[in-house]
Scaffold this active site. Sequence first.
Site, mmCIF file in Angstrom:
data_model
loop_
_atom_site.group_PDB
_atom_site.id
_atom_site.type_symbol
_atom_site.label_atom_id
_atom_site.label_comp_id
_atom_site.label_asym_id
_atom_site.label_seq_id
_atom_site.Cartn_x
_atom_site.Cartn_y
_atom_site.Cartn_z
ATOM 1 N N CYS A 112 0.816 -1.220 0.000
ATOM 2 C CA CYS A 112 0.000 0.000 0.000
ATOM 3 C C CYS A 112 0.852 1.274 0.000
ATOM 4 O O CYS A 112 0.329 2.366 -0.204
ATOM 5 C CB CYS A 112 -0.950 -0.017 1.186
ATOM 6 S SG CYS A 112 -1.931 -1.517 1.223
ATOM 7 N N HIS A 250 -3.516 6.872 2.222
ATOM 8 C CA HIS A 250 -3.919 5.552 1.729
ATOM 9 C C HIS A 250 -5.316 5.263 2.292
ATOM 10 O O HIS A 250 -5.576 5.470 3.472
ATOM 11 C CB HIS A 250 -2.904 4.510 2.198
ATOM 12 C CG HIS A 250 -3.355 3.113 1.979
ATOM 13 N ND1 HIS A 250 -3.892 2.692 0.798
ATOM 14 C CD2 HIS A 250 -3.372 2.031 2.814
ATOM 15 C CE1 HIS A 250 -4.216 1.412 0.898
ATOM 16 N NE2 HIS A 250 -3.916 0.993 2.104
ATOM 17 N N ASN A 280 -10.197 -0.641 -0.033
ATOM 18 C CA ASN A 280 -8.741 -0.497 -0.010
ATOM 19 C C ASN A 280 -8.166 -1.108 -1.289
ATOM 20 O O ASN A 280 -8.218 -2.317 -1.471
ATOM 21 C CB ASN A 280 -8.218 -1.229 1.241
ATOM 22 C CG ASN A 280 -6.708 -1.199 1.361
ATOM 23 O OD1 ASN A 280 -6.004 -0.844 0.424
ATOM 24 N ND2 ASN A 280 -6.213 -1.597 2.523
#
Length: 323
Positions: A112, A250, A280
């Site tokens: 990520c 993020h 996500n």
Amino acid sequence: MFYSKIKAVGAYVPEYTVTNDDLSKIVDTNDEWISSRSGIRRRHFSKGENTSDLAAKAAEVILKKAGVKAEDVELIVVASVSPDYATPSVSCLVQSKIGAVNAVAFDIGAACSGFVFGLSTADKFIKSGVYKNALVIGSEVLSKYLDFEDRGTCVLFGDGAGGAFLERSEEGGILSEDMGSDGARGLSLTSGFRNVVNPYCEGERFIHSYIEMDGREIFDFATRTVPKSVEALIEKAGISVEDIDIVVPHQANARIVQIVARKLKIPMEKFYLNMEEYGNTSSASIPIALNEMDNKGLIKKGDTVLITGFGAGLTWGSMLIKF
Ligand code: UT7
């Protein structure tokens, strides 16, 4: 001295959406739990397009917005934890799909934090004069790594791609960065494991391809590490928190962002959140958000934007960018 500047951002997300209610029909969960714990209400899942397909479509959007021909791209960096193949790389597949015949292409794996690590890598090539431009993309089809019997993970992730075109510039652009890794805690978020079995090393085949996560551990890591990383970044850049116009974190969990905002004393209004729509998407989450903001006219020329990623590895990376 050269700098790199973002000339354009772009994204491509598969059309098909799956709501929390949809998921509750196949796994023991519900909209209330997912949205209150994570801020996620929907995610987009690929119905067959692979990671390089998403990345190539995002690349086409980015190049169109930048007004740049594919054959003029000098470097392609793709960050992904869900590549089509172990080899060839996603970036080489993208190069072929968009016809960027003159580019050097390679992938990086920083989960990520991958988009931030990718921008940082491309920035070094541009700053040192090796290349004049770079296409940096984060692309993921995480749905192929999800165990739809594990409610602790399958409700959190989505598919998508986004990226940026960087160009050599007289002024920065990328102003400052802070990155870090903590491999000792890496096994708290894994996917794609296979053990060594071959004619000279016999044993039971042991494959853990799905995403497995200790959610609490990652939550704790993110809420402790991100504020420290941002503070270190601000100090290196010699600016104050007030100088930051927009924060694009993020998009893992709205609660993580709220805690980070509180610790940094940055008002939530400065944070851009869109996990509600996409879940996500790992390395793609920050550029998808940047693209959405750009399309809505929310990023103005001259804005100082903080991007900050964190995740598997464990890794983290924060960057200050002047648009
Ligand atoms: O990109 C970076 C990667 N990941 C992250 O950033 C994730 C970071 N962590 C998180 O976002 C949170 O830890 C989660 C959203 C994953 C989980 O939230 P939590 O508040 O830490 O919940 P928990 O894992 O402690 O689970 C609490 C309860 C458990 O039930 P019991 O044991 O208390 O009876 C779980 O079994 O919630 C249950 N649970 C669910 N219930 C309904 C777990 N997943 C679900 C679900 N639906 N999908």
